[in-house]
Enzyme design. Structure first.
Site, PDB file in Angstrom:
ATOM      1  N   GLN A   1      49.961  40.404  45.871  1.00  0.00           N
ATOM      2  CA  GLN A   1      49.208  41.372  45.060  1.00  0.00           C
ATOM      3  C   GLN A   1      48.377  42.308  45.931  1.00  0.00           C
ATOM      4  O   GLN A   1      48.349  43.518  45.723  1.00  0.00           O
ATOM      5  CB  GLN A   1      48.301  40.623  44.087  1.00  0.00           C
ATOM      6  CG  GLN A   1      47.277  41.494  43.389  1.00  0.00           C
ATOM      7  CD  GLN A   1      46.518  40.774  42.301  1.00  0.00           C
ATOM      8  OE1 GLN A   1      46.997  40.674  41.186  1.00  0.00           O
ATOM      9  NE2 GLN A   1      45.331  40.271  42.596  1.00  0.00           N
TER      10      GLN A   1
ATOM     11  N   GLY B   1      38.168  37.218  35.018  1.00  0.00           N
ATOM     12  CA  GLY B   1      37.197  36.237  34.535  1.00  0.00           C
ATOM     13  C   GLY B   1      37.546  34.817  34.928  1.00  0.00           C
ATOM     14  O   GLY B   1      38.322  34.600  35.858  1.00  0.00           O
TER      15      GLY B   1
ATOM     16  N   ARG C   1      43.151  28.833  37.176  1.00  0.00           N
ATOM     17  CA  ARG C   1      44.069  27.923  36.480  1.00  0.00           C
ATOM     18  C   ARG C   1      43.783  26.453  36.780  1.00  0.00           C
ATOM     19  O   ARG C   1      44.301  25.568  36.085  1.00  0.00           O
ATOM     20  CB  ARG C   1      45.514  28.244  36.865  1.00  0.00           C
ATOM     21  CG  ARG C   1      45.974  29.595  36.336  1.00  0.00           C
ATOM     22  CD  ARG C   1      47.314  29.982  36.920  1.00  0.00           C
ATOM     23  NE  ARG C   1      47.536  31.408  36.795  1.00  0.00           N
ATOM     24  CZ  ARG C   1      48.292  31.979  35.868  1.00  0.00           C
ATOM     25  NH1 ARG C   1      48.913  31.245  35.002  1.00  0.00           N
ATOM     26  NH2 ARG C   1      48.414  33.285  35.836  1.00  0.00           N
TER      27      ARG C   1
ATOM     28  N   GLY D   1      35.806  31.393  44.623  1.00  0.00           N
ATOM     29  CA  GLY D   1      36.682  32.371  45.285  1.00  0.00           C
ATOM     30  C   GLY D   1      36.259  33.787  44.907  1.00  0.00           C
ATOM     31  O   GLY D   1      36.066  34.656  45.763  1.00  0.00           O
ATOM     32  N   HIS D   2      36.079  34.022  43.588  1.00  0.00           N
ATOM     33  CA  HIS D   2      35.616  35.344  43.147  1.00  0.00           C
ATOM     34  C   HIS D   2      34.234  35.648  43.730  1.00  0.00           C
ATOM     35  O   HIS D   2      33.963  36.766  44.160  1.00  0.00           O
ATOM     36  CB  HIS D   2      35.477  35.393  41.615  1.00  0.00           C
ATOM     37  CG  HIS D   2      36.756  35.211  40.873  1.00  0.00           C
ATOM     38  ND1 HIS D   2      37.040  34.079  40.151  1.00  0.00           N
ATOM     39  CD2 HIS D   2      37.823  36.025  40.722  1.00  0.00           C
ATOM     40  CE1 HIS D   2      38.226  34.189  39.589  1.00  0.00           C
ATOM     41  NE2 HIS D   2      38.732  35.364  39.917  1.00  0.00           N
TER      42      HIS D   2
ATOM     43  N   LYS E   1      44.259  34.878  48.208  1.00  0.00           N
ATOM     44  CA  LYS E   1      45.006  33.913  47.390  1.00  0.00           C
ATOM     45  C   LYS E   1      46.212  34.576  46.723  1.00  0.00           C
ATOM     46  O   LYS E   1      47.285  33.994  46.634  1.00  0.00           O
ATOM     47  CB  LYS E   1      44.026  33.342  46.363  1.00  0.00           C
ATOM     48  CG  LYS E   1      44.572  32.669  45.195  1.00  0.00           C
ATOM     49  CD  LYS E   1      44.848  31.231  45.318  1.00  0.00           C
ATOM     50  CE  LYS E   1      45.567  30.736  44.102  1.00  0.00           C
ATOM     51  NZ  LYS E   1      45.289  31.501  42.892  1.00  0.00           N
TER      52      LYS E   1
ATOM     53  N   HIS F   1      35.150  31.632  39.735  1.00  0.00           N
ATOM     54  CA  HIS F   1      34.889  30.452  40.567  1.00  0.00           C
ATOM     55  C   HIS F   1      34.397  30.949  41.927  1.00  0.00           C
ATOM     56  O   HIS F   1      34.246  32.163  42.134  1.00  0.00           O
ATOM     57  CB  HIS F   1      36.153  29.595  40.690  1.00  0.00           C
ATOM     58  CG  HIS F   1      37.368  30.383  41.073  1.00  0.00           C
ATOM     59  ND1 HIS F   1      37.520  30.962  42.310  1.00  0.00           N
ATOM     60  CD2 HIS F   1      38.470  30.731  40.362  1.00  0.00           C
ATOM     61  CE1 HIS F   1      38.676  31.596  42.356  1.00  0.00           C
ATOM     62  NE2 HIS F   1      39.276  31.491  41.182  1.00  0.00           N
TER      63      HIS F   1
ATOM     64  N   GLN G   1      50.013  42.736  32.513  1.00  0.00           N
ATOM     65  CA  GLN G   1      50.559  42.053  33.693  1.00  0.00           C
ATOM     66  C   GLN G   1      51.082  40.647  33.394  1.00  0.00           C
ATOM     67  O   GLN G   1      51.503  39.944  34.296  1.00  0.00           O
ATOM     68  CB  GLN G   1      49.527  42.003  34.816  1.00  0.00           C
ATOM     69  CG  GLN G   1      48.346  41.083  34.581  1.00  0.00           C
ATOM     70  CD  GLN G   1      47.292  41.218  35.670  1.00  0.00           C
ATOM     71  OE1 GLN G   1      46.566  42.200  35.757  1.00  0.00           O
ATOM     72  NE2 GLN G   1      47.224  40.224  36.536  1.00  0.00           N
TER      73      GLN G   1
HETATM   74  O1  PAF Z   1      43.993  38.950  40.503  1.00  0.00           O
HETATM   75  C1  PAF Z   1      43.624  39.206  39.337  1.00  0.00           C
HETATM   76  O2  PAF Z   1      42.768  38.531  38.778  1.00  0.00           O
HETATM   77  C2  PAF Z   1      44.263  40.361  38.597  1.00  0.00           C
HETATM   78  O3  PAF Z   1      45.602  40.488  38.917  1.00  0.00           O
HETATM   79  C3  PAF Z   1      43.526  41.698  38.797  1.00  0.00           C
HETATM   80  C4  PAF Z   1      43.588  42.166  40.231  1.00  0.00           C
HETATM   81  C5  PAF Z   1      42.086  41.541  38.349  1.00  0.00           C
HETATM   82  C6  PAF Z   1      44.177  42.773  37.922  1.00  0.00           C
HETATM   83  O4  PAF Z   1      44.121  42.444  36.587  1.00  0.00           O
END
Ligand code: PAF
Length: 286
Positions: free
Chosen positions: A155, A31, A189, A36-37, A151, A34, A61
């Site tokens: 990950q 959530g 952030r 980027g998403h 970004k 922005h 996490q």
């Molecule tokens: O990048 C993120 O926002 C999180 O690490 C993800 C991939 C949604 C997993 O919770």
């Protein structure tokens, strides 16, 4: 746009939506959306008939309770943005439905060192939590395509490794970082930065660009890393790491070895109490 909060509802919808060779693209998010998403969602919309975006602030996490508590939550605005770009489905599950008692979601994977440096070293357990939630979400959505942002460079490599190790039939697509006009990588952030910190935060991208230029001029990796740490050490800015590595393995590049084809520089910097990360390909394509 369809909105589902329960796993069984989403599964039922997808089983009927998946007819006639339609493909499903999936974007997991926490959530505070922005541009980027939205670039991931637009890419999925262009490539699939059905696009599912999840919004779930995954507690497993976060290695620090205060970080989880401070994580921005803007579900109303997020839903508006998703509907505006034409996302097919928004999925907002509860913790109890993601991790129901009795369901074993633990994983035991060997990331071959991908998880040992940088974010893995500074945020112990973080990638185990990411792998756990992404695996659970993939089990629920079973997308043909999974879209991840550059970004979070480390990950996306961890998720690729998990998909490969568990033989999950989804193709991972990494979408380039979207930046503000002054180069700052878009991040949930960023809203926590004061105007002064926001202005100073361009130092991350400037330093990454500087590193790329220095490498192209033949400067040694060791010297570039030291230069970058100095450049990032500004009033109210405290670098945590600036690492130049093989972009496929994230292993350090030994001084006398020939340079690999793909090289990435990754950094994490504290801007007061806001932790920012960014990266740049110094050689080769994403
Ligand atoms: O990048 C993120 O926002 C999180 O690490 C993800 C991939 C949604 C997993 O919770």
């Amino acid at each position: 746009m369809y909105l589902f909060k329960r796993v069984d509802q989403l599964r039922e919808f997808l089983s009927s939506a998946r007819t006639n060779n339609r493909t499903v693209g999936f974007i997991p998010t926490m959530g505070a959306l922005h541009d980027g998403h939205l670039s991931l969602i637009k890419r999925s919309l262009a490539e699939n008939q059905v696009t599912v975006a999840s919004i779930f602030v995954n507690p497993t996490q976060f290695n620090e309770a205060s970080d989880l508590q401070k994580y921005p939550r803007t579900p109303g605005k997020d839903l508006e943005l998703l509907a505006k770009v034409g996302c097919t489905v928004a999925f907002l599950p509860e913790v109890s439905d993601m991790y129901p008692p009795g369901l074993d979601t633990s994983l035991s994977l060997d990331f071959g060192g991908l998880d040992q440096s940088m974010e893995g070293e500074k945020r112990p357990g973080h990638f185990d939590g990411v792998a756990q939630v992404v695996k659970r979400l993939l089990d629920i959505v079973s997308p043909e395509f999974l879209y991840m942002g550059q970004k979070d460079y480390q990950q996306q490599l961890i998720v690729r490794s998990m998909v490969q190790q568990l033989n999950i039939s989804t193709t991972v697509i990494t979408v380039p970082t979207v930046r503000e006009a002054d180069g700052l990588a878009m991040s949930s952030r960023n809203v926590r930065l004061t105007p002064e910190l926001r202005e100073g935060a361009t130092i991350l991208h400037q330093t990454l660009e500087g590193a790329r230029e220095k490498l192209s001029q033949g400067e040694s990796i060791d010297r570039i890393e030291k230069w970058a740490i100095q450049a990032l050490s500004q009033p109210k800015f405290q670098p945590e790491y600036f690492t130049i590595a093989n972009a496929d393995t994230l292993q350090p590049i030994p001084a006398n070895d020939p340079l690999p084809e793909r090289i990435v520089a990754c950094t994490a910097v504290w801007a007061d109490d806001v932790r920012l990360i960014d990266n740049l390909m110094l050689a080769g394509q994403l």
